[in-house]
Design an enzyme around this catalytic site. Structure first.
Site, mmCIF file in Angstrom:
data_model
loop_
_atom_site.group_PDB
_atom_site.id
_atom_site.type_symbol
_atom_site.label_atom_id
_atom_site.label_comp_id
_atom_site.label_asym_id
_atom_site.label_seq_id
_atom_site.Cartn_x
_atom_site.Cartn_y
_atom_site.Cartn_z
ATOM 1 N N ASP A 38 1.131 -1.344 0.039
ATOM 2 C CA ASP A 38 0.016 0.400 0.069
ATOM 3 C C ASP A 38 0.867 1.431 -0.262
ATOM 4 O O ASP A 38 1.978 1.362 0.046
ATOM 5 C CB ASP A 38 -1.214 -0.270 0.815
ATOM 6 C CG ASP A 38 -2.450 0.455 0.666
ATOM 7 O OD1 ASP A 38 -2.422 2.368 0.715
ATOM 8 O OD2 ASP A 38 -3.392 0.069 0.693
ATOM 9 N N ASP A 64 3.514 3.082 -3.538
ATOM 10 C CA ASP A 64 2.644 3.748 -4.577
ATOM 11 C C ASP A 64 2.468 4.043 -6.176
ATOM 12 O O ASP A 64 3.630 3.536 -7.146
ATOM 13 C CB ASP A 64 2.768 5.481 -4.482
ATOM 14 C CG ASP A 64 1.724 6.251 -5.357
ATOM 15 O OD1 ASP A 64 0.810 5.758 -6.025
ATOM 16 O OD2 ASP A 64 1.709 7.244 -4.719
ATOM 17 N N VAL A 65 1.066 2.936 -6.715
ATOM 18 C CA VAL A 65 0.688 2.126 -7.573
ATOM 19 C C VAL A 65 1.146 3.528 -8.551
ATOM 20 O O VAL A 65 1.085 2.681 -9.643
ATOM 21 C CB VAL A 65 -0.562 1.412 -7.880
ATOM 22 C CG1 VAL A 65 -0.896 0.334 -6.349
ATOM 23 C CG2 VAL A 65 -1.874 2.438 -7.709
ATOM 24 N N TYR A 157 -13.996 7.642 -12.167
ATOM 25 C CA TYR A 157 -13.503 6.148 -12.013
ATOM 26 C C TYR A 157 -14.457 5.164 -13.003
ATOM 27 O O TYR A 157 -13.944 4.006 -12.829
ATOM 28 C CB TYR A 157 -14.576 6.389 -10.266
ATOM 29 C CG TYR A 157 -14.289 5.234 -9.385
ATOM 30 C CD1 TYR A 157 -13.972 4.502 -8.890
ATOM 31 C CD2 TYR A 157 -16.034 4.535 -9.386
ATOM 32 C CE1 TYR A 157 -13.654 3.763 -8.031
ATOM 33 C CE2 TYR A 157 -15.838 3.641 -9.080
ATOM 34 C CZ TYR A 157 -14.993 2.862 -7.612
ATOM 35 O OH TYR A 157 -15.127 1.183 -7.597
ATOM 36 N N LYS A 161 -13.004 1.927 -14.417
ATOM 37 C CA LYS A 161 -12.993 0.690 -13.532
ATOM 38 C C LYS A 161 -13.697 -0.234 -14.654
ATOM 39 O O LYS A 161 -13.576 -1.811 -14.798
ATOM 40 C CB LYS A 161 -14.457 0.399 -12.366
ATOM 41 C CG LYS A 161 -13.888 1.064 -11.353
ATOM 42 C CD LYS A 161 -12.832 0.115 -10.718
ATOM 43 C CE LYS A 161 -12.194 0.866 -9.240
ATOM 44 N NZ LYS A 161 -11.310 -0.303 -8.593
ATOM 45 N N THR A 192 -16.578 0.661 3.796
ATOM 46 C CA THR A 192 -14.924 0.029 4.316
ATOM 47 C C THR A 192 -14.913 2.102 4.285
ATOM 48 O O THR A 192 -15.662 2.390 4.030
ATOM 49 C CB THR A 192 -14.252 0.134 2.583
ATOM 50 O OG1 THR A 192 -14.531 0.934 1.597
ATOM 51 C CG2 THR A 192 -14.408 -1.589 1.918
HETATM 52 P P1 NAD Z 1 -10.666 1.706 1.339
HETATM 53 O O1 NAD Z 1 -10.086 2.946 0.708
HETATM 54 O O2 NAD Z 1 -10.389 0.772 2.536
HETATM 55 O O3 NAD Z 1 -8.974 0.578 -0.039
HETATM 56 C C1 NAD Z 1 -8.558 1.438 -0.885
HETATM 57 C C2 NAD Z 1 -6.798 1.257 -0.870
HETATM 58 O O4 NAD Z 1 -6.232 1.608 -2.063
HETATM 59 C C3 NAD Z 1 -6.164 1.525 0.444
HETATM 60 O O5 NAD Z 1 -5.307 1.018 1.243
HETATM 61 C C4 NAD Z 1 -5.463 3.134 -1.105
HETATM 62 O O6 NAD Z 1 -3.918 3.555 0.949
HETATM 63 C C5 NAD Z 1 -4.804 2.221 -1.333
HETATM 64 N N1 NAD Z 1 -4.784 2.367 -2.408
HETATM 65 C C6 NAD Z 1 -5.163 4.666 -2.396
HETATM 66 N N2 NAD Z 1 -4.538 5.243 -3.351
HETATM 67 C C7 NAD Z 1 -2.597 3.968 -3.766
HETATM 68 C C8 NAD Z 1 -1.633 4.324 -4.606
HETATM 69 N N3 NAD Z 1 -1.556 5.089 -5.053
HETATM 70 N N4 NAD Z 1 -0.782 3.571 -4.521
HETATM 71 C C9 NAD Z 1 -1.586 2.332 -3.126
HETATM 72 N N5 NAD Z 1 -2.135 1.711 -3.201
HETATM 73 C C10 NAD Z 1 -2.955 3.350 -3.289
HETATM 74 O O7 NAD Z 1 -11.590 1.532 -0.023
HETATM 75 P P2 NAD Z 1 -11.872 -0.639 -0.331
HETATM 76 O O8 NAD Z 1 -13.579 -0.202 -0.767
HETATM 77 O O9 NAD Z 1 -11.651 -1.130 0.346
HETATM 78 O O10 NAD Z 1 -11.168 -0.657 -2.039
HETATM 79 C C11 NAD Z 1 -11.017 -1.075 -2.796
HETATM 80 C C12 NAD Z 1 -11.248 -1.104 -4.057
HETATM 81 O O11 NAD Z 1 -12.610 -1.594 -4.667
HETATM 82 C C13 NAD Z 1 -10.619 -0.060 -5.082
HETATM 83 O O12 NAD Z 1 -10.108 -0.420 -6.136
HETATM 84 C C14 NAD Z 1 -12.356 0.128 -4.728
HETATM 85 O O13 NAD Z 1 -12.458 1.431 -6.145
HETATM 86 C C15 NAD Z 1 -12.758 -1.087 -5.036
HETATM 87 N N6 NAD Z 1 -14.888 -0.391 -4.875
HETATM 88 C C16 NAD Z 1 -15.148 -0.759 -3.469
HETATM 89 C C17 NAD Z 1 -16.397 -0.910 -3.593
HETATM 90 C C18 NAD Z 1 -17.189 0.311 -2.032
HETATM 91 O O14 NAD Z 1 -18.382 0.248 -2.364
HETATM 92 N N7 NAD Z 1 -16.315 0.009 -0.923
HETATM 93 C C19 NAD Z 1 -16.953 -0.230 -4.135
HETATM 94 C C20 NAD Z 1 -16.468 -0.926 -5.829
HETATM 95 C C21 NAD Z 1 -15.322 -0.997 -5.871
#
Ligand code: NAD
Length: 266
Positions: A38, A64-65, A157, A161, A192
């Site tokens: 992360d 960082d990605v 977004y 996606k 989350t």
């Molecule tokens: P979250 O914010 O808890 O997790 C996202 C993670 O990505 C965090 O740990 C953050 O630090 C990391 N991140 C962000 N930018 C980054 C970077 N530049 N380099 C490295 N790491 C980075 O949220 P989540 O809901 O657990 O999201 C996880 C995935 O699920 C994401 O791709 C999100 O788009 C997807 N998603 C989530 C939901 C939802 O409802 N929560 C719905 C659809 C899709």
């Protein structure tokens, strides 16, 4: 069900929070060797500390990605200390700048696409050579319901996606014959930090509590989420873990929705 991934080497991006962290916990419980990555070193350390009771401890490397050099360094570190991966799970993502198309800045577009689409591209490019050497592999990309059901106030977004669905489908064609299976998981409205932030903003703008904001969001914005609640990160992690397992040996190029029905089409 025994997922039969004991000893398999897995890397999870976005690993210190939400869906990524829940996935790490599940893979560790299944006996996999897990690498967490992360971008915030302190948050990552804190997440690793939460797993300190386990016998099966994860590796953790911050990167960082959006930073190509950091991803190259990450691949080098993992190669040296862990070895070639068997499983790569691209979870890291951001919601990014919201608003209608004419309200979103160029920077908002660039940054969202850089994290949500180019991030997984970079990470996959870096780890693919090792995955190909192994002859058995699983790649999972976390997309979103937004990929196929775009909401007009979050188009960067949605576009990122949707790109992931196309990327994963293409990869699934190229590498299946080498034993690498590639799939996506598309959640909707999971509890989350990402949706906490969205709901806090909504509560503030409507002048209501966070619980009321969630209830009105479900009613007005996600009417097909038939279970009428936010999902839990573990409910997504179970599907990701299945796709990483031997049990999913004939699943390739698929998109698994974990959205309680939110996407209205069949
Ligand atoms: P979250 O914010 O808890 O997790 C996202 C993670 O990505 C965090 O740990 C953050 O630090 C990391 N991140 C962000 N930018 C980054 C970077 N530049 N380099 C490295 N790491 C980075 O949220 P989540 O809901 O657990 O999201 C996880 C995935 O699920 C994401 O791709 C999100 O788009 C997807 N998603 C989530 C939901 C939802 O409802 N929560 C719905 C659809 C899709």
């Amino acid at each position: 069900m025994d997922l039969n991934i004991r000893g398999r080497r897995a890397l999870v991006t976005g690993a210190d929070s939400g869906i990524g962290f829940a996935t790490v916990q599940l893979l560790l419980a299944e006996g996999a060797t897990v690498v967490m990555t992360d971008h915030d070193p302190d948050k990552l350390t804190h997440a690793v500390d939460k797993l300190s009771e386990l016998d099966n401890r994860p590796y953790a490397f911050a990167a960082d990605v959006t930073d190509p050099a950091a991803i190259e360094r990450l691949a080098q570190q993992v190669g040296d200390e862990v070895g070639d991966l068997d499983i790569l799970i691209n979870v890291a993502g951001i919601h990014g700048e919201g608003g209608l198309f004419h309200e979103i800045s160029q920077e908002g577009w660039d940054h969202t696409l850089d994290v949500d689409l180019m991030g997984p591209v970079r990470v996959t490019r870096a780890f693919l050579p090792g995955l190909r050497r192994g002859g058995w592999g699983r790649l999972v990309f976390v997309s979103s319901e937004d990929a196929v059901q775009p909401y007009d106030d979050e188009l960067p977004y949605c576009a990122a996606k949707a790109g992931l669905l196309s990327l994963a489908k293409g990869l699934s064609r190229t590498y299946a014959s080498e034993g690498l299976l590639v799939n996506t998981v598309s959640p909707a409205f999971i509890a989350t930090p990402m949706t906490d932030e969205m709901m806090n903003e909504r509560a503030e703008s409507l002048g209501v509590t966070c619980d009321e904001a969630i209830a009105s969001f479900l009613r007005e914005e996600r009417p097909f989420m038939e279970l009428g609640r936010r999902g839990q990160p573990e409910e997504v992690a179970h599907v990701i873990a299945f796709l990483c397992s031997d049990a999913a040996s004939f699943v390739n190029g698929s998109n698994y929705r974990v959205d309680s029905g939110s996407v209205a089409t069949i």
